[in-house]
Design a protein around this motif. Structure first.
Motif, PDB file in Angstrom:
ATOM      1  N   GLU A 146      11.352   6.440 -32.194  1.00 45.21           N
ATOM      2  CA  GLU A 146      10.055   6.984 -31.782  1.00 45.21           C
ATOM      3  C   GLU A 146       9.903   8.434 -32.254  1.00 45.21           C
ATOM      4  OE1 GLU A 146      10.017   4.087 -27.856  1.00 45.21           O
ATOM      5  OE2 GLU A 146      10.482   6.204 -27.647  1.00 45.21           O
ATOM      6  N   TYR A 147      10.974   9.198 -32.156  1.00 45.60           N
ATOM      7  CA  TYR A 147      10.953  10.578 -32.641  1.00 45.60           C
ATOM      8  C   TYR A 147      10.734  10.608 -34.157  1.00 45.60           C
ATOM      9  CZ  TYR A 147      12.785  15.204 -33.943  1.00 45.60           C
ATOM     10  OH  TYR A 147      12.940  16.464 -34.474  1.00 45.60           O
ATOM     11  N   ALA A 148      11.428   9.742 -34.872  1.00 43.95           N
ATOM     12  CA  ALA A 148      11.256   9.660 -36.323  1.00 43.95           C
ATOM     13  C   ALA A 148       9.823   9.277 -36.689  1.00 43.95           C
ATOM     14  CB  ALA A 148      12.242   8.644 -36.904  1.00 43.95           C
ATOM     15  N   THR A 149       9.246   8.383 -35.908  1.00 45.14           N
ATOM     16  CA  THR A 149       7.865   7.961 -36.154  1.00 45.14           C
ATOM     17  C   THR A 149       6.900   9.132 -36.016  1.00 45.14           C
ATOM     18  OG1 THR A 149       8.376   5.733 -35.339  1.00 45.14           O
ATOM     19  CG2 THR A 149       6.056   6.353 -35.439  1.00 45.14           C
ATOM     20  N   LEU A 150       7.116   9.952 -34.995  1.00 43.30           N
ATOM     21  CA  LEU A 150       6.288  11.144 -34.836  1.00 43.30           C
ATOM     22  C   LEU A 150       6.456  12.091 -36.023  1.00 43.30           C
ATOM     23  CD1 LEU A 150       6.724  11.990 -31.038  1.00 43.30           C
ATOM     24  CD2 LEU A 150       4.660  11.167 -32.169  1.00 43.30           C
ATOM     25  N   ARG A 151       7.672  12.259 -36.477  1.00 40.89           N
ATOM     26  CA  ARG A 151       7.929  13.146 -37.608  1.00 40.89           C
ATOM     27  C   ARG A 151       7.212  12.665 -38.874  1.00 40.89           C
ATOM     28  NH1 ARG A 151      13.036  15.910 -37.123  1.00 40.89           N
ATOM     29  NH2 ARG A 151      12.991  16.215 -39.386  1.00 40.89           N
ATOM     30  N   GLU A 152       7.080  11.357 -39.009  1.00 39.83           N
ATOM     31  CA  GLU A 152       6.472  10.799 -40.218  1.00 39.83           C
ATOM     32  C   GLU A 152       4.947  10.720 -40.150  1.00 39.83           C
ATOM     33  OE1 GLU A 152       7.830   9.860 -43.113  1.00 39.83           O
ATOM     34  OE2 GLU A 152       9.893  10.329 -42.538  1.00 39.83           O
ATOM     35  N   TYR A 153       4.400  10.409 -38.978  1.00 40.45           N
ATOM     36  CA  TYR A 153       2.981  10.044 -38.907  1.00 40.45           C
ATOM     37  C   TYR A 153       2.114  10.967 -38.053  1.00 40.45           C
ATOM     38  CZ  TYR A 153       4.558   5.678 -41.018  1.00 40.45           C
ATOM     39  OH  TYR A 153       5.117   4.744 -41.858  1.00 40.45           O
ATOM     40  N   LEU A 154       2.717  11.921 -37.346  1.00 41.25           N
ATOM     41  CA  LEU A 154       1.936  12.838 -36.517  1.00 41.25           C
ATOM     42  C   LEU A 154       1.199  13.839 -37.393  1.00 41.25           C
ATOM     43  CD1 LEU A 154       1.173  14.088 -33.760  1.00 41.25           C
ATOM     44  CD2 LEU A 154       3.306  15.400 -33.888  1.00 41.25           C
ATOM     45  N   GLY A 155      -0.118  13.928 -37.205  1.00 46.81           N
ATOM     46  CA  GLY A 155      -0.929  14.867 -37.972  1.00 46.81           C
ATOM     47  C   GLY A 155      -1.353  16.054 -37.132  1.00 46.81           C
ATOM     48  N   PRO A 156      -1.811  17.118 -37.774  1.00 48.77           N
ATOM     49  CA  PRO A 156      -2.237  18.324 -37.051  1.00 48.77           C
ATOM     50  C   PRO A 156      -3.530  18.138 -36.265  1.00 48.77           C
ATOM     51  CG  PRO A 156      -2.721  18.527 -39.389  1.00 48.77           C
ATOM     52  CD  PRO A 156      -1.920  17.275 -39.233  1.00 48.77           C
ATOM     53  N   ASN A 157      -4.205  17.006 -36.482  1.00 44.76           N
ATOM     54  CA  ASN A 157      -5.479  16.772 -35.787  1.00 44.76           C
ATOM     55  C   ASN A 157      -5.306  16.036 -34.460  1.00 44.76           C
ATOM     56  OD1 ASN A 157      -4.670  14.373 -37.050  1.00 44.76           O
ATOM     57  ND2 ASN A 157      -6.774  13.675 -37.368  1.00 44.76           N
ATOM     58  N   VAL A 158      -4.052  15.856 -34.012  1.00 46.81           N
ATOM     59  CA  VAL A 158      -3.784  15.152 -32.752  1.00 46.81           C
ATOM     60  C   VAL A 158      -3.776  16.143 -31.594  1.00 46.81           C
ATOM     61  CG1 VAL A 158      -2.079  13.830 -31.446  1.00 46.81           C
ATOM     62  CG2 VAL A 158      -2.486  13.313 -33.869  1.00 46.81           C
ATOM     63  N   LYS A 159      -4.555  15.856 -30.552  1.00 43.70           N
ATOM     64  CA  LYS A 159      -4.653  16.748 -29.399  1.00 43.70           C
ATOM     65  C   LYS A 159      -3.583  16.447 -28.339  1.00 43.70           C
ATOM     66  CE  LYS A 159      -8.642  17.833 -27.711  1.00 43.70           C
ATOM     67  NZ  LYS A 159      -9.986  17.720 -27.092  1.00 43.70           N
ATOM     68  N   ASN A 160      -3.334  15.167 -28.077  1.00 40.14           N
ATOM     69  CA  ASN A 160      -2.417  14.784 -27.001  1.00 40.14           C
ATOM     70  C   ASN A 160      -1.477  13.672 -27.461  1.00 40.14           C
ATOM     71  OD1 ASN A 160      -3.803  16.276 -24.618  1.00 40.14           O
ATOM     72  ND2 ASN A 160      -5.467  15.074 -25.515  1.00 40.14           N
ATOM     73  N   ILE A 161      -0.195  13.826 -27.153  1.00 39.16           N
ATOM     74  CA  ILE A 161       0.795  12.784 -27.440  1.00 39.16           C
ATOM     75  C   ILE A 161       1.207  12.124 -26.129  1.00 39.16           C
ATOM     76  CG2 ILE A 161       3.095  12.288 -28.336  1.00 39.16           C
ATOM     77  CD1 ILE A 161       2.819  14.756 -30.111  1.00 39.16           C
ATOM     78  N   LEU A 162       1.140  10.808 -26.093  1.00 42.90           N
ATOM     79  CA  LEU A 162       1.572  10.050 -24.923  1.00 42.90           C
ATOM     80  C   LEU A 162       2.807   9.235 -25.301  1.00 42.90           C
ATOM     81  CD1 LEU A 162      -1.846   8.727 -23.555  1.00 42.90           C
ATOM     82  CD2 LEU A 162      -0.630  10.821 -22.945  1.00 42.90           C
ATOM     83  N   TRP A 163       3.952   9.591 -24.722  1.00 46.70           N
ATOM     84  CA  TRP A 163       5.187   8.858 -24.965  1.00 46.70           C
ATOM     85  C   TRP A 163       5.371   7.883 -23.816  1.00 46.70           C
ATOM     86  CZ3 TRP A 163      10.723  10.930 -23.788  1.00 46.70           C
ATOM     87  CH2 TRP A 163      11.664   9.978 -24.191  1.00 46.70           C
ATOM     88  N   VAL A 164       5.293   6.596 -24.122  1.00 46.23           N
ATOM     89  CA  VAL A 164       5.444   5.560 -23.109  1.00 46.23           C
ATOM     90  C   VAL A 164       6.909   5.149 -23.070  1.00 46.23           C
ATOM     91  CG1 VAL A 164       4.713   3.276 -22.349  1.00 46.23           C
ATOM     92  CG2 VAL A 164       3.083   4.791 -23.482  1.00 46.23           C
TER      93      VAL A 164
END
Length: 212
Positions: A146-164
């Motif tokens: 999940e951490y790797a996924t965020l590193r690959e696909y998280l963009g600067p236009n995201v306001k809130n991250i929800l980790w389930v």
């Protein structure tokens, strides 16, 4: 999980009475072959965790792109979603939105087991908030994937991250740490596989897994 479902007659009859439809007791590979007769863009979910012990050039963190993807059956029917450009369970145009209100990361609950849109978590959030929502979840994911996924696909236009988070996710760490590629996300904060530009390779690896 590929064994034919053992479903009681009572449950089958109840489903028939409630929906007027037959309870689907086929294996995923059977429904895949049936759908493949009429359509080419058919896939089955291939969990990223299945690559943990393989020596590939890349470690995929999603599934096949732009495909009707067969997931699971807990309610009498298989949920099937149309994957986006990166192989996740989203309407593809969500990636083109100027601002993303919520980005979700997690395992099967986030991916959408075993319901169809608009009943998955991300679709419900889109409806309630009337805002763009991205779903980066995939089945059997643990915290490192999940951490790797965020590193690959998280963009600067995201306001809130929800980790389930689900408590069994912690046990996945033991196997995830066996992957040299996944370890690099912990050891090097600048490490990146550039998976967004390698979706063709991800699609090829996914297709190979399905055929096997």
């Amino acid at each position: 999980h590929e064994k034919r479902w053992k479903v009681s007659e009572k449950r089958i009859n109840y489903y028939k009475k409630q929906t007027g439809k037959d309870y689907d007791i086929r294996k995923r590979i059977e429904i895949y072959k049936d759908l493949k007769k009429d359509e080419q863009n058919i896939a089955i979910t291939v969990y990223p965790s299945l690559y943990t012990y393989e020596q590939n050039n890349i470690f995929p963190l999603s599934g096949m792109s732009h495909s009707k993807t067969i997931y699971c059956n807990e309610n009498g029917f298989y949920n099937i979603y149309l994957s986006d450009r990166y192989g996740f369970n989203n309407p593809d145009n969500e990636w083109s939105k100027e601002e993303i209100e919520y980005l979700l990361v997690g395992d099967s609950f986030v991916l959408g087991a075993c319901v169809n849109r608009p009943n998955d978590i991300s679709s419900v959030l889109r409806t309630l908030s009337n805002k763009p929502v991205l779903n980066l979840g995939y089945g059997s994911n643990g915290p490192l994937i999940e951490y790797a996924t965020l590193r690959e696909y998280l963009g600067p236009n995201v306001k809130n991250i929800l980790w389930v988070f689900y408590e069994n996710d912690l046990s996945d760490i033991n196997s995830e740490l066996k992957s040299e590629i996944l370890q690099k996300y912990l050891l090097d904060l600048k490490f990146n596989q550039n998976l967004k530009s390698k979706q063709n390779q991800i699609d090829e690896l996914t297709a190979e897994k399905i055929e096997k």
